[in-house]
Design an enzyme around this catalytic site. Structure first.
Site, PDB file in Angstrom:
ATOM      1  N   HIS A 121      51.795  39.494  37.932  1.00  0.00           N
ATOM      2  CA  HIS A 121      51.320  38.449  38.944  1.00  0.00           C
ATOM      3  C   HIS A 121      49.934  38.950  39.433  1.00  0.00           C
ATOM      4  O   HIS A 121      50.189  38.948  40.687  1.00  0.00           O
ATOM      5  CB  HIS A 121      52.408  38.460  39.928  1.00  0.00           C
ATOM      6  CG  HIS A 121      52.592  37.219  41.000  1.00  0.00           C
ATOM      7  ND1 HIS A 121      51.549  37.094  41.881  1.00  0.00           N
ATOM      8  CD2 HIS A 121      53.820  36.653  41.519  1.00  0.00           C
ATOM      9  CE1 HIS A 121      51.887  36.014  42.680  1.00  0.00           C
ATOM     10  NE2 HIS A 121      53.024  35.941  42.585  1.00  0.00           N
TER      11      HIS A 121
ATOM     12  N   GLU B  26      48.790  34.336  36.607  1.00  0.00           N
ATOM     13  CA  GLU B  26      49.746  35.239  36.497  1.00  0.00           C
ATOM     14  C   GLU B  26      49.911  35.123  34.861  1.00  0.00           C
ATOM     15  O   GLU B  26      50.559  33.723  34.374  1.00  0.00           O
ATOM     16  CB  GLU B  26      50.876  35.014  37.234  1.00  0.00           C
ATOM     17  CG  GLU B  26      50.766  35.075  38.683  1.00  0.00           C
ATOM     18  CD  GLU B  26      51.963  34.547  39.328  1.00  0.00           C
ATOM     19  OE1 GLU B  26      53.057  34.461  38.800  1.00  0.00           O
ATOM     20  OE2 GLU B  26      51.575  33.806  40.519  1.00  0.00           O
TER      21      GLU B  26
END
Ligand code: BG6
Length: 293
Positions: free
Chosen positions: A156, A262
């Site tokens: 992420h 991400e």
């Protein structure tokens, strides 16, 4: 409580890896940050009192994720399942298992009594390496122990960008995405360069192995490449209203200077059979403008 970290340095690149969450909090090329880290990021979990001996006995459910850098999302992306949102790897204490000089470190996370209440036994290894060509290389490996694992996964990454209005994502033209702001409605992106001018929360499915973030006001392009085990990508910026709701660990104007892209395996769960393993890798590098992909 001070969070321990490992400092990496190789040629013109540096990185900081926090042992808590195996979280890369900093990656810089020639001293210039590539990753965003909120000025309000919580390094001291609010519910953990300093009188406790380290983290012993503290439930991971009480520990905060670090806002910025590269949180590891495992074994569940977002609220797509019964586990805590974004899984538990990002709020666990990992341990350092090996180090190669100042350029590479490997951390490990295994099931605990607490995770076994939620998820089958596993062993995860995460290696962070600074390469000769000034890239950050992230490799995540997970082994199933006696039972099959099923999970979704993402790295992420929060990228530091100069100005959101001069930032574009490229490489996603023609790719379908689930718009998480519209009940996961499926759309197809028609843009060569995706501009971010409002809240964006999209899961792109089946993306090419190379994407770029054009960080116009810093005159640079951040290049992302992935192994084919990471077929998806999430593009997220909370924008103004959501930023206010995240005030505990995110500044009200910080959305101007960050963008999450991400790399992920989210569209379909990854299945790992007992005693088998799964590996995903991701490389982040920076090119000065003039050599855009
Ligand atoms: C993104 C999700 O991956 O993470 C968003 O797509 C979410 O929906 C964001 O808001 C941040 O999540 P969290 O739990 O770190 O605040």
């Amino acid at each position: 409580m001070q969070l321990d970290s490992v400092q990496l340095r190789h040629g013109q690149v540096t990185a900081t890896v926090c042992i808590y969450a195996a979280h890369v909090t900093r990656f810089a090329v020639r001293g210039k940050d590539v990753l965003f880290l909120s000025q309000r990021a919580l390094f001291e979990p609010p519910k953990v009192k300093s009188s406790l001996p380290g983290h012993l006995g503290v439930s991971f459910a009480l520990l905060q994720a670090i806002r910025g850098g590269v949180p590891i999302i495992f074994p569940q992306f977002s609220g797509r399942g019964k586990l805590p949102s974004h899984g538990f790897a990002r709020n666990q204490y990992w341990r350092v298992v090996s180090k190669e000089g100042d350029r590479s470190v490997t951390l490990a996370l295994e099931d605990t009594e607490e995770t076994r209440r939620l998820y089958p036994p596993f062993r995860a290894l995460y290696t962070v390496t600074l390469t000769d060509d000034a890239s950050l290389e992230l490799t995540f490996r997970v082994e199933a122990k006696e039972r099959e694992l099923s999970f979704t996964f993402a790295l992420h990454s929060y990228f530091a960008i100069g100005k959101i209005e001069q930032t574009f994502v490229t490489g996603l033209k023609g790719v379908q995405y689930e718009d998480q702001l519209q009940g996961s409605r499926i759309e197809t992106d028609q843009n060569e360069r995706i501009a971010i001018d409002r809240e964006v929360d999209r899961v792109y499915l089946g993306v090419p192995p190379q994407l770029s973030i054009v960080d116009g006001s810093n005159s640079r392009t951040i290049r992302l490449s992935t192994s084919d085990t990471l077929p998806d990508a999430v593009v997220w910026n909370p924008w103004e209203a959501k930023a206010l709701k995240m005030a505990a660990d995110f500044g009200p104007t910080e959305y101007h200077n960050m963008l999450c892209v991400e790399v992920a395996a989210v569209g379909a769960p990854v299945i790992v059979k007992p005693r088998e393993s799964w590996v995903a890798s991701h490389t982040i590098s920076v090119a000065d403008d003039g050599s855009r992909l």
